[in-house]
Design an enzyme around this catalytic site. Structure first.
Site, PDB file in Angstrom:
ATOM      1  N   LEU A 251       0.922  -1.078   0.031  1.00  0.00           N
ATOM      2  CA  LEU A 251       0.020  -0.048   0.059  1.00  0.00           C
ATOM      3  C   LEU A 251       0.913   1.213   0.041  1.00  0.00           C
ATOM      4  O   LEU A 251       1.164   1.669   1.021  1.00  0.00           O
ATOM      5  CB  LEU A 251      -1.090   0.004   1.240  1.00  0.00           C
ATOM      6  CG  LEU A 251      -1.984  -1.259   1.340  1.00  0.00           C
ATOM      7  CD1 LEU A 251      -2.637  -1.165   2.635  1.00  0.00           C
ATOM      8  CD2 LEU A 251      -3.046  -0.823   0.121  1.00  0.00           C
TER       9      LEU A 251
ATOM     10  N   GLU B 222       1.290   4.212  -2.860  1.00  0.00           N
ATOM     11  CA  GLU B 222       0.845   4.738  -4.017  1.00  0.00           C
ATOM     12  C   GLU B 222       2.004   5.533  -4.539  1.00  0.00           C
ATOM     13  O   GLU B 222       2.402   5.798  -5.670  1.00  0.00           O
ATOM     14  CB  GLU B 222      -0.481   5.724  -4.126  1.00  0.00           C
ATOM     15  CG  GLU B 222      -1.618   4.798  -4.002  1.00  0.00           C
ATOM     16  CD  GLU B 222      -2.128   4.359  -2.491  1.00  0.00           C
ATOM     17  OE1 GLU B 222      -2.999   3.694  -2.450  1.00  0.00           O
ATOM     18  OE2 GLU B 222      -1.265   4.643  -1.743  1.00  0.00           O
TER      19      GLU B 222
ATOM     20  N   GLN C  60      -6.127   1.624  -7.044  1.00  0.00           N
ATOM     21  CA  GLN C  60      -7.412   0.733  -6.862  1.00  0.00           C
ATOM     22  C   GLN C  60      -8.405   1.639  -6.723  1.00  0.00           C
ATOM     23  O   GLN C  60      -9.508   1.093  -7.610  1.00  0.00           O
ATOM     24  CB  GLN C  60      -7.081   0.238  -5.342  1.00  0.00           C
ATOM     25  CG  GLN C  60      -7.937  -1.028  -5.168  1.00  0.00           C
ATOM     26  CD  GLN C  60      -7.632  -1.641  -3.983  1.00  0.00           C
ATOM     27  OE1 GLN C  60      -8.179  -1.230  -2.779  1.00  0.00           O
ATOM     28  NE2 GLN C  60      -6.906  -2.675  -4.229  1.00  0.00           N
ATOM     29  N   PHE C  61      -8.585   2.867  -6.524  1.00  0.00           N
ATOM     30  CA  PHE C  61      -9.563   3.881  -6.808  1.00  0.00           C
ATOM     31  C   PHE C  61      -8.941   5.153  -6.969  1.00  0.00           C
ATOM     32  O   PHE C  61      -7.818   5.580  -6.473  1.00  0.00           O
ATOM     33  CB  PHE C  61     -10.357   4.041  -5.419  1.00  0.00           C
ATOM     34  CG  PHE C  61     -11.544   2.941  -5.183  1.00  0.00           C
ATOM     35  CD1 PHE C  61     -12.826   2.626  -5.870  1.00  0.00           C
ATOM     36  CD2 PHE C  61     -10.916   1.637  -4.339  1.00  0.00           C
ATOM     37  CE1 PHE C  61     -13.671   1.649  -5.537  1.00  0.00           C
ATOM     38  CE2 PHE C  61     -11.712   0.842  -4.406  1.00  0.00           C
ATOM     39  CZ  PHE C  61     -12.875   0.637  -4.808  1.00  0.00           C
TER      40      PHE C  61
ATOM     41  N   ASP D 162      -9.610   7.910  -6.060  1.00  0.00           N
ATOM     42  CA  ASP D 162      -9.216   8.982  -4.907  1.00  0.00           C
ATOM     43  C   ASP D 162      -7.968   8.656  -4.238  1.00  0.00           C
ATOM     44  O   ASP D 162      -7.378   9.175  -3.528  1.00  0.00           O
ATOM     45  CB  ASP D 162     -10.546   8.305  -3.679  1.00  0.00           C
ATOM     46  CG  ASP D 162     -11.751   8.228  -4.327  1.00  0.00           C
ATOM     47  OD1 ASP D 162     -12.794   8.997  -3.939  1.00  0.00           O
ATOM     48  OD2 ASP D 162     -12.041   7.475  -5.173  1.00  0.00           O
ATOM     49  N   PHE D 163      -7.339   7.322  -4.383  1.00  0.00           N
ATOM     50  CA  PHE D 163      -6.056   7.246  -3.684  1.00  0.00           C
ATOM     51  C   PHE D 163      -4.978   7.920  -4.271  1.00  0.00           C
ATOM     52  O   PHE D 163      -3.806   7.771  -3.413  1.00  0.00           O
ATOM     53  CB  PHE D 163      -6.028   5.721  -3.333  1.00  0.00           C
ATOM     54  CG  PHE D 163      -7.234   4.805  -2.632  1.00  0.00           C
ATOM     55  CD1 PHE D 163      -8.103   5.589  -1.724  1.00  0.00           C
ATOM     56  CD2 PHE D 163      -7.236   3.609  -2.992  1.00  0.00           C
ATOM     57  CE1 PHE D 163      -9.083   4.880  -1.206  1.00  0.00           C
ATOM     58  CE2 PHE D 163      -8.207   2.882  -2.103  1.00  0.00           C
ATOM     59  CZ  PHE D 163      -9.426   3.533  -1.371  1.00  0.00           C
TER      60      PHE D 163
ATOM     61  N   HIS E  79     -14.501   6.888  -2.229  1.00  0.00           N
ATOM     62  CA  HIS E  79     -14.199   5.975  -3.529  1.00  0.00           C
ATOM     63  C   HIS E  79     -15.044   6.487  -4.376  1.00  0.00           C
ATOM     64  O   HIS E  79     -15.427   5.305  -5.624  1.00  0.00           O
ATOM     65  CB  HIS E  79     -14.958   4.720  -2.751  1.00  0.00           C
ATOM     66  CG  HIS E  79     -13.997   3.844  -1.894  1.00  0.00           C
ATOM     67  ND1 HIS E  79     -14.007   4.207  -0.560  1.00  0.00           N
ATOM     68  CD2 HIS E  79     -13.053   2.721  -1.892  1.00  0.00           C
ATOM     69  CE1 HIS E  79     -13.069   3.540   0.152  1.00  0.00           C
ATOM     70  NE2 HIS E  79     -12.776   2.664  -0.798  1.00  0.00           N
TER      71      HIS E  79
END
Length: 659
Positions: A396, A398, A420-421, A423-424, A465
């Site tokens: 995890l 980014e 993954q989304f 947003d991240f 999300h």
């Protein structure tokens, strides 16, 4: 200070002396020039030269180094032309960045150096990517990346070390512990006594060295690098040293206790090593004088050339072009007429699979994308087909993965990074905005990175999300942004994005994954980046939109059958297709710009402003906009539907037509 020459010959000891003396003499000259106001700023490395010089001398010439402010010795050992180096410091056209950046904020692939940016330790993940490239190519090479003690508090430090450990990457992370982060002493920076103790937490070997002892630094790096080439793994080195001058010259050292300065002055890496060589009869007074004279002459000649070099002459066309690596996007038509029905999600998966076959140097990275196939199952089955070296689960982290994508680019690879989304991506914002977007403009290194961004609301997934965050990046030169609305474009634009050697953010709407399908070609093809599509032709009103907005616009127009609307799907947001929009405005005279993103500060505002400025004489009404409410995306379905512009578009079109 105790020096142990071990088995090293007098020639090696003498080479180290010449190498450590050169940056010291350059520094002394630069301090004079600074007082004369002939250079603008200087970050002094006096007292720390043994680290940069010793470690660089220990590496092979084609192994990459990622230095910081106080690592002048890296550049001199790698034989960067002094006149070009001095031109860089003066912001001259002949400098490494052509006057676009300062000091050591540059890279040079010719000398296998990737310089820093101001955001500390942003280059550690890049080192991971470079090392990964060597590992994948079966090259027995290592990568060396520097960090200051203060920089170890940055998130990129932790992410980069963790990835290197998990992936067994041959990276030396060398911490220059000089006691202060600018003026903040180490006891206010971290709680452990020494930073070397952090190695155990990452499961990597950690070594502490006397950073003022050039022989100890050289010998340590030489030994561990030989081991790492044969058995790839990361190593953390903490080099204890001291900064004898201010963080940069204007800041001074008043915050440093005088007794500390006096103590470390006695441990000067240049004078102590010189004395050792005199005792070993490797040096004598005449040879010292000769060496110093030769280096000073070289410095003076290079300075004369640098001072005589031209100042940059601004050319707007060149400046704009250099944000991107030159690339003419070929439109690749399907090879045959084989077609089948594919959902939006299938089209994305199809593009990735075909691109993996076409580009053996394409590496996929993201959370859970390997055996699990990603949370949306887009890469399901990829591990079995392409292997775990090319389809890589990531921790995890980014920021570090995006930075690693840039590092892979340095080694000639392509990288696809899946958020993954969408947003991240905020966790990797600095790497996107300040590293991969600016890299080509600053020093000519493109970032061949595609970042896939599952985006959008409509699934009752709440504030973290469901965001439409394309406007965060629309403002950033150096990036390209695509946002397909149809399965055909989803496949063609992803293929085009992967072909393009520049960084591309690829937004894919989650609600479209399994809700829309179309008959599309089975074979490889591309859709050109930067070209909009006219979804429907009309003379009454132009609707400029993209993504889910295309379907909302069609729904709204069907509800008003008496009008003929021209719906434009932008498809590419950066650069957006001004020509197609302008031609439509000339035809209809009325324009609605709509998107799912919040209305304030959305991309629609820029498009509306451009139309008002450049198409004003063709307008029969004000340019109008529709978007989501200026709130976070709510979780409850009823609140979410109220948030989205879907049911407001029909009324806005009627208002525009009635003007």
């Amino acid at each position: 200070m105790k020096f142990d020459r071990k088995h090293y010959t007098s020639d090696t000891l003498l080479d180290l002396y010449k190498a450590i003396l050169k940056p010291r003499l350059i520094e002394e000259k630069m301090l004079i020039l600074l007082r004369q106001n002939r250079i603008s700023k200087w970050f002094s490395g006096i007292g720390q030269e043994a680290i940069a010089v010793g470690s660089t001398m220990a590496l092979q010439e084609d192994e990459y180094i990622l230095p910081l402010h106080r690592n002048l010795g890296v550049f001199t050992v790698r034989n960067c032309p002094l006149d070009q180096l001095f031109a860089q410091f003066q912001g001259k056209a002949t400098g490494f960045t052509k006057g676009r950046d300062r000091s050591f904020h540059f890279g040079t692939n010719a000398h296998h150096i990737v310089g820093m940016i101001s955001h500390l330790n942003a280059q550690l993940p890049v080192a991971d990517g470079i090392a990964l490239g060597d590992l994948l190519a079966k090259r027995k090479k290592i990568t060396l990346a520097y960090s200051g003690d203060g920089g170890t508090s940055e998130g990129d430090f932790h992410e980069a070390l963790n990835i290197a450990a998990v992936w067994n990457l041959p990276v030396i992370f060398l911490i220059e512990n000089n006691g202060y982060g600018l003026s903040t002493p180490n006891q206010e920076q971290y709680k452990c006594e020494y930073l070397v103790s952090r190695g155990a937490g990452y499961g990597m070997k950690a070594i502490q060295v006397d950073g003022n002892n050039i022989l100890e630094v050289y010998d340590t790096v030489l030994r561990i690098s030989e081991e790492m080439r044969e058995n790839p793994h990361p190593v953390l080195i903490e080099a204890l040293t001291f900064r004898m001058r201010g963080h940069e010259e204007t800041s001074g050292v008043k915050y440093v206790p005088q007794e500390l300065l006096e103590k470390w002055a006695q441990l000067d890496p240049v004078t102590n090593y010189e004395q050792f060589l005199l005792e070993e009869s490797v040096l004598n007074k005449d040879l010292i004088k000769e060496i110093r004279s030769g280096i000073k002459e070289e410095i003076n000649q290079a300075l004369e050339k640098a001072f005589a070099a031209p100042e940059p002459v601004a050319d707007t066309k060149t400046e704009l072009q250099d944000m991107y690596k030159p690339f003419i996007q070929p439109e690749r038509k399907p090879d045959n007429t084989d077609v089948s029905e594919k959902r939006y999600i299938d089209a994305i998966s199809d593009a990735l699979r075909q691109s993996m076959l076409i580009y053996p140097q394409l590496i996929l990275m993201g959370q859970d994308i390997a055996e699990y196939g990603g949370v949306f199952k887009i890469t399901e089955g990829f591990v079995q087909q392409f292997g775990k070296e090319r389809v890589r689960n990531t921790p995890l982290c980014e920021s570090a993965i995006i930075g690693a994508g840039l590092g892979l680019s340095v080694k000639g690879y392509k990288a696809m990074v899946e958020m993954q989304f969408a947003d991240f991506v905020s966790c990797g914002f600095n790497q996107v905005i300040n590293n991969i977007a600016k890299s080509h403009y600053r020093w000519g290194q493109n970032a061949d990175v595609v970042i896939r961004m599952p985006t959008g609301a409509g699934t009752a997934a709440g504030p973290f999300h469901s965001q439409s965050n394309e406007a965060w990046f629309f403002h950033t030169p150096g990036l390209k942004i695509v946002y397909p609305a149809t399965p055909y474009d989803a496949k063609g634009l992803l293929n085009a994005a992967i072909e393009d050697p520049n960084p591309v953010l690829y937004f894919e709407h989650k609600s479209l994954y399994r809700s829309v399908s179309a008959i599309i070609p089975d074979t490889y093809y591309t859709v050109p980046i930067g070209k909009a599509m006219i979804v429907s032709e009309g003379e009454d009103v132009t609707i400029v939109t993209y993504g889910m907005g295309v379907y909302w616009a069609q729904q709204a127009v069907r509800a008003i059958p008496e009008i003929k609307a021209e719906i434009i799907d932008l498809r590419t947001l950066l650069p957006w297709d001004k020509e197609t929009v302008e031609a439509s405005v000339k035809k209809t005279g009325k324009v609605l710009v709509a998107h799912e993103d919040c209305i304030t500060g959305g991309i629609g505002a820029e498009i509306a402003a451009w139309i008002s400025e450049y198409c004003f004489t063709y307008l029969d009404a004000p340019v109008m906009r529709e978007g989501s409410l200026d709130t976070a995306v709510p979780f409850s379905p009823s609140l979410e539907q109220n948030f989205l512009p879907k049911y407001r578009m029909e009324e806005k079109i009627k208002k525009l037509l009635a003007f």
